[in-house]
Design a protein around this motif. Structure first.
Motif, PDB file in Angstrom:
ATOM      1  N   UNK A  46       0.328  -0.995   0.110  1.00 23.67           N
ATOM      2  CA  UNK A  46      -0.242   0.151   0.258  1.00 23.67           C
ATOM      3  C   UNK A  46       0.890   1.420  -0.868  1.00 23.67           C
ATOM      4  N   UNK A  47       1.541   1.410   0.565  1.00 25.68           N
ATOM      5  CA  UNK A  47       2.891   1.854   0.048  1.00 25.68           C
ATOM      6  C   UNK A  47       3.224   3.139  -0.933  1.00 25.68           C
ATOM      7  N   UNK A  48       2.858   3.943  -1.136  1.00 28.15           N
ATOM      8  CA  UNK A  48       3.323   4.320  -2.808  1.00 28.15           C
ATOM      9  C   UNK A  48       4.754   4.277  -3.025  1.00 28.15           C
ATOM     10  N   UNK A  49       5.866   4.318  -1.999  1.00 27.06           N
ATOM     11  CA  UNK A  49       7.439   4.105  -2.667  1.00 27.06           C
ATOM     12  C   UNK A  49       8.038   2.360  -2.080  1.00 27.06           C
ATOM     13  N   UNK A  50       8.141   1.782  -2.285  1.00 25.76           N
ATOM     14  CA  UNK A  50       8.950   0.971  -2.845  1.00 25.76           C
ATOM     15  C   UNK A  50      10.274   0.117  -2.874  1.00 25.76           C
ATOM     16  N   UNK A  51      10.632  -0.041  -1.625  1.00 24.90           N
ATOM     17  CA  UNK A  51      12.534  -0.571  -1.875  1.00 24.90           C
ATOM     18  C   UNK A  51      12.453  -2.201  -2.397  1.00 24.90           C
ATOM     19  N   UNK A  52      12.874  -2.157  -3.245  1.00 22.59           N
ATOM     20  CA  UNK A  52      13.177  -3.290  -3.998  1.00 22.59           C
ATOM     21  C   UNK A  52      14.258  -3.861  -4.526  1.00 22.59           C
ATOM     22  N   UNK A  53      15.485  -4.958  -4.721  1.00 21.17           N
ATOM     23  CA  UNK A  53      16.617  -5.039  -5.491  1.00 21.17           C
ATOM     24  C   UNK A  53      16.893  -4.956  -6.156  1.00 21.17           C
ATOM     25  N   UNK A  54      18.167  -4.251  -6.371  1.00 25.22           N
ATOM     26  CA  UNK A  54      18.863  -3.692  -7.514  1.00 25.22           C
ATOM     27  C   UNK A  54      19.882  -3.324  -7.381  1.00 25.22           C
ATOM     28  N   UNK A  55      20.215  -2.954  -8.341  1.00 27.19           N
ATOM     29  CA  UNK A  55      21.856  -1.813  -8.308  1.00 27.19           C
ATOM     30  C   UNK A  55      21.191  -0.619  -7.775  1.00 27.19           C
ATOM     31  N   UNK A  56      22.239  -0.126  -7.124  1.00 25.81           N
ATOM     32  CA  UNK A  56      22.156   1.340  -6.284  1.00 25.81           C
ATOM     33  C   UNK A  56      22.410   2.468  -7.418  1.00 25.81           C
ATOM     34  N   UNK A  57      21.045   3.314  -7.101  1.00 30.10           N
ATOM     35  CA  UNK A  57      21.289   3.967  -8.342  1.00 30.10           C
ATOM     36  C   UNK A  57      22.466   5.350  -7.881  1.00 30.10           C
ATOM     37  N   UNK A  58      23.324   5.425  -8.181  1.00 31.86           N
ATOM     38  CA  UNK A  58      25.007   6.454  -8.326  1.00 31.86           C
ATOM     39  C   UNK A  58      24.243   7.389  -7.728  1.00 31.86           C
ATOM     40  N   UNK A  59      23.305   8.275  -9.197  1.00 29.08           N
ATOM     41  CA  UNK A  59      23.405   9.425  -8.478  1.00 29.08           C
ATOM     42  C   UNK A  59      22.298   9.674  -7.887  1.00 29.08           C
ATOM     43  N   UNK A  60      21.772   9.265  -7.001  1.00 29.46           N
ATOM     44  CA  UNK A  60      20.146   9.425  -6.402  1.00 29.46           C
ATOM     45  C   UNK A  60      19.415  10.088  -6.052  1.00 29.46           C
ATOM     46  N   UNK A  61      19.901  11.107  -6.361  1.00 27.77           N
ATOM     47  CA  UNK A  61      19.511  12.452  -6.216  1.00 27.77           C
ATOM     48  C   UNK A  61      18.788  12.557  -7.438  1.00 27.77           C
ATOM     49  N   UNK A 476      26.488   6.796  -3.491  1.00 30.36           N
ATOM     50  CA  UNK A 476      26.358   8.582  -4.603  1.00 30.36           C
ATOM     51  C   UNK A 476      27.667   9.003  -4.259  1.00 30.36           C
ATOM     52  N   UNK A 477      28.725   8.825  -3.971  1.00 28.75           N
ATOM     53  CA  UNK A 477      29.840   9.006  -3.110  1.00 28.75           C
ATOM     54  C   UNK A 477      30.756   8.654  -4.831  1.00 28.75           C
ATOM     55  N   UNK A 478      30.360   8.142  -5.761  1.00 27.59           N
ATOM     56  CA  UNK A 478      31.170   8.044  -6.865  1.00 27.59           C
ATOM     57  C   UNK A 478      30.767   9.387  -7.411  1.00 27.59           C
ATOM     58  N   UNK A 479      29.902  10.578  -7.935  1.00 30.57           N
ATOM     59  CA  UNK A 479      30.402  11.538  -8.054  1.00 30.57           C
ATOM     60  C   UNK A 479      31.567  12.486  -8.109  1.00 30.57           C
ATOM     61  N   UNK A 480      32.583  11.824  -6.496  1.00 31.75           N
ATOM     62  CA  UNK A 480      33.565  12.651  -6.143  1.00 31.75           C
ATOM     63  C   UNK A 480      34.436  12.176  -7.452  1.00 31.75           C
ATOM     64  N   UNK A 481      34.525  10.876  -7.511  1.00 29.88           N
ATOM     65  CA  UNK A 481      35.727  10.657  -8.407  1.00 29.88           C
ATOM     66  C   UNK A 481      35.116  11.040 -10.787  1.00 29.88           C
ATOM     67  N   UNK A 482      34.927  11.826 -10.419  1.00 32.07           N
ATOM     68  CA  UNK A 482      34.456  12.167 -11.941  1.00 32.07           C
ATOM     69  C   UNK A 482      35.661  13.326 -11.979  1.00 32.07           C
ATOM     70  N   UNK A 483      36.169  13.415 -13.106  1.00 31.85           N
ATOM     71  CA  UNK A 483      37.410  13.948 -13.553  1.00 31.85           C
ATOM     72  C   UNK A 483      36.957  15.567 -13.864  1.00 31.85           C
TER      73      UNK A 483
END
Length: 496
Positions: A46-61, A476-483
């Motif tokens: 019933x909740x509008x947003x569900x957690x599912x198994x899958x690769x984490x979004x590196x740009x979750x924001x 999300x920390x991967x964004x700090x490694x983008x040159x």
């Protein structure tokens, strides 16, 4: 300032540190980490947003679909002062690694001297018989080159380099952790700002309703059907609601300054940009929470703790190697003459070459004490790693629970808002008809204001809890490694 990944710094060849030999001490083996089963949310459809198994979004924001938030994140990576400090620590650790590497490479020094000397006839010269006509005063010219090379037969230097590599990796992971914390703090502060602005809008809307109630009571009082008690209650309600506005405006200003601090800006620098209210970022319908066997190893704090354990293990190897002999190849070649004119003639040449062996015989317990210290620090690092992993699982589990419960609470609060809106409309209608006292209208509107604030807080909390979940998952920390362009230019310049 952005920092390239660690391997971009560690690409300097070691030129065969020392000569090949055995490496004493413990070899590091990565600890086994059993994956604890994760709870997703299929049991609450019933909740509008569900957690599912899958690769984490590196740009979750970006899943909040708020372009302004995404723009702030891009600026954060380039401007955050904590990230710049962490970047400097990475540079320092890489420089320290180069110092460790240099211990196993040949050391060559050039020497050149020109001195004017006078021998005392009453000193040691009186014990000798000078050559006839030998002067007591003379000039001495010397030029030469000395070299030494530690062979590192037992791996002391190699273990030191291994420890420096692990320390540099720990600094990189620390920077990743700083980036993740800064991202989460920025997103949460931005969400809380929009939530505060939402509550300001609710307070202003209820203030207008309170003002309408005052007008209604005044009209009925003029017709002789309202009492002074009704007038006092209506005025008190209006003043009470108006009093909620200054604290909310103060909170709004503080949150704007908090965003500015994260971006390295002065107070009020972002006021014109963020003062305009915007809709609260909405959470996505599906939230991937990682794949089996990869969750814990994504977290920078776990990776940093593992690198620190590796460093402590290598330092134990350095302590073990200190019990073994040090072997070095030494050499020197030079020219020495009393006259500058024949300094570089073959007859003025002198040289020496040969090995030097240093064997520890009695150190007063220093070596054993150092080894005991390193072994204890290795065990401490292993305990710290275990605690970090357990804390990671706890944070993930807590974040999953909080995210699901916050959504269930919002469902009940939304139902309360709808009921209170209907109740207020009915109470105002019945009061205008003279069927009930104004006290009923007053209390009903107070309940509506409270429930609307609860709904705004609930929406804000859901988004904040989602950010907490992404932070616990280590995304999300991967964004700090983008040159950026400057980093790419430096890399191209450094390429031979």
């Amino acid at each position: 300032m952005r920092v390239l990944p660690l391997m971009a710094y560690l690409s300097v060849p070691m030129l065969g540190v020392g000569l090949t030999g055995c490496t004493v001490g413990p070899d590091y083996q990565g600890p086994e980490m059993a994956e604890v089963p994760r709870r997703t949310s299929p049991e609450t459809p019933s909740v509008p947003s569900r957690t599912v198994e899958g690769e984490i979004d590196q740009t979750w924001w970006k899943s909040f679909q708020d372009p302004h938030l995404s723009s702030l994140v891009e600026r954060l990576v380039a401007q955050n002062l904590d990230l710049k400090t962490a970047a400097e620590r990475v540079i320092q650790s890489v420089a320290q690694r180069q110092v460790a590497v240099s211990q196993g490479l040949p050391h060559i020094e050039g020497q050149s001297s020109s001195t004017y000397n006078r021998q005392s006839p009453n000193g040691t010269l009186s014990l000798l018989t000078p050559a006839p006509g030998a002067p007591l005063e003379y000039s001495l010219f010397h030029d030469g080159v000395t070299s030494s090379w530690q062979l590192d037969l037992f791996g002391r230097v190699r273990r030191a380099v291994e420890a420096a590599d692990a320390s540099a990796l720990a600094a990189v992971e620390n920077r990743h952790g700083v980036a993740l914390a800064a991202l989460a703090e920025l997103a949460q502060t931005y969400i809380q700002l929009r939530g505060t602005q939402n509550r300001l809008a609710i307070a202003r809307r209820n203030l207008r309703l309170a003002e309408q109630n005052v007008d209604l009571v005044n009209a009925r009082f003029g017709n002789g059907v309202a009492t002074t008690l009704d007038l006092a209650q209506a005025g008190a309600q209006q003043a009470t609601i108006a009093a909620t506005l200054p604290p909310l405006r103060t909170q709004e200003a503080e949150l704007i300054n908090a965003v500015g601090l994260l971006l390295g800006e002065a107070p009020r620098a972002l006021e014109s940009e963020l003062r305009r209210p915007r809709a609260l970022p909405r959470v996505p319908r599906r939230v991937p929470v990682g794949l089996s066997g990869t969750l814990v190893r994504r977290r920078p704090d776990v990776r940093e703790a593992e690198a620190q354990l590796h460093e402590a293990t290598a330092q134990t190897g350095v302590a073990v190697a200190s019990f073994y002999p040090d072997v070095a190849l030494n050499g020197a070649v030079g020219a020495e003459s009393l006259h500058l004119t024949n300094l570089f003639s073959p007859a003025s040449t002198a040289f020496s070459v040969g090995p030097a062996v240093s064997i520890p015989i009695f150190e007063g317990g220093r070596l054993r004490g150092t080894l005991a210290l390193r072994e204890s620090r290795q065990r401490e690092a292993a305990i710290a790693f275990q605690k970090t992993v357990l804390r990671a699982w706890q944070e993930v589990d807590n974040a999953l629970t909080a995210y699901g419960e916050a959504q269930r609470r919002r469902t009940d609060v939304a139902r309360a808002v709808a009921q209170n809106q209907a109740a207020l409309q009915a109470a105002r209608q019945r009061y205008s008809e003279g069927a009930i006292a104004f006290l009923n209208v007053n209390s009903t509107q107070a309940q509506l204001l409270q429930s609307e604030n609860d709904l705004a807080d609930s929406d804000t909390q859901i988004a904040v809890d989602l950010v907490n979940l992404y932070r616990a998952l280590g995304g999300g920390w991967e964004v700090a490694d983008v040159p950026d362009g400057a980093d790419r230019a430096r890399r191209q310049t450094a390429t031979p």
